[in-house]
Write a protein that holds these residues in place. Structure first.
Motif: not given
Length: 283
Positions: A204-205, A210-212, A218-221, A224-226
């Protein structure tokens, strides 16, 4: 203003280094310059034959040998100027306006350090003139540059292919979180999908880290794939890269856990030796 700088030495890797530098210059909208360093261990700047006692009685021979060394050094300088001239013409043909050329003498790393404040991104071939024919060798100078320079370093393969996707080897460290912020603000990869890949357990950590990072990009446009993959870092990254047909790898020069081992000491040579795509080293 810091610019994109390419170190070129006339090896088989020089054309691709020129092309990647031109690509980066255009994407970053930064000036492009080429630098060639004449290293004294390869081309002595002057001949000192005073220690050759057995030659002292042959003044004419000493003069001839000194003349040979002088011509050799002059030829090396001219060769460097020609390399720079061809690189400049190649960049201009690619659409770069008035790239700058610089020729220096001395130790490569020392000369690059003198120019460091003028560099935003350094482009350098994976192997140099003395290693060009050895496809499994990594130039010792490259290792020194990667360890010592505090700038973005793009290490290039022998052939140029304009990158269309990026793999960012993310380890969750503070350094890599800062690197995500740097990339989010940079125009270098704008419009290219980014794969954030962590090697390790799918905890989970790790997913939260990765999500952060994904959210910031993503906010920068960015698209993204994780992914989290198990196994040895080097093999797992190459495997993911092949599966997803990714043509540029991004890694930190220093991280933690197993990532740190990749770009420190002998592991640097191993990673640079096995990649067949450009590798951007973040500092």
């Amino acid at each position: 203003m810091p610019d994109v700088m390419a170190y070129i030495d006339g090896s088989e890797f020089t054309p691709a280094a020129c092309d990647y530098a031109a690509w980066a210059s255009q994407r970053l909208n930064k000036p492009l310059s080429f630098v060639h360093v004449l290293e004294p261990q390869r081309y002595p700047s002057e001949a000192d034959l005073s220690g050759n006692v057995w030659l002292r009685s042959r003044d004419s021979l000493l003069q001839e040998l000194a003349s040979v060394e002088e011509r050799r050094n002059r030829q090396a300088l001219e060769q460097g100027r020609l390399i720079l001239h061809v690189a400049r013409e190649r960049a201009m043909a690619a659409g770069i306006r008035a790239p700058e050329v610089r020729q220096r003498e001395g130790d490569l790393v020392e000369r690059l350090h003198e120019l460091e404040n003028e560099i935003e991104l350094l482009v350098i071939g994976a192997r140099g003139e003395r290693h060009a024919a050895q496809t499994s060798a990594v130039g010792s100078q490259l290792e020194r540059v990667v360890r010592s320079m505090h700038r973005l370093i793009l290490v290039t393969p022998m052939e140029f292919n304009a990158p269309e996707s990026v793999l960012f080897a993310f380890d969750g460290s503070a350094t890599m979180r800062q690197a995500v912020t740097t990339l989010a603000a940079s125009a270098l990869f704008q419009g290219l999908p980014i794969h954030l890949v962590m090697i390790g357990g799918a905890s989970d950590e790790h997913w939260a880290q990765l999500d952060a990072a994904c959210d910031e990009l993503a906010v920068a446009g960015f698209t993204v794939y994780t992914a989290i993959r198990a196994g040895e870092v080097e093999a797992a990254l190459h495997r993911y890269q092949a599966e997803q047909h990714i043509d540029l790898l991004v890694m930190g020069a220093y991280g933690h856990s197993r990532f740190r081992q990749l770009l420190v000491g002998s592991s640097t040579a191993r990673m640079l030796r096995t990649t067949r795509t450009p590798l951007l080293v973040l500092r």
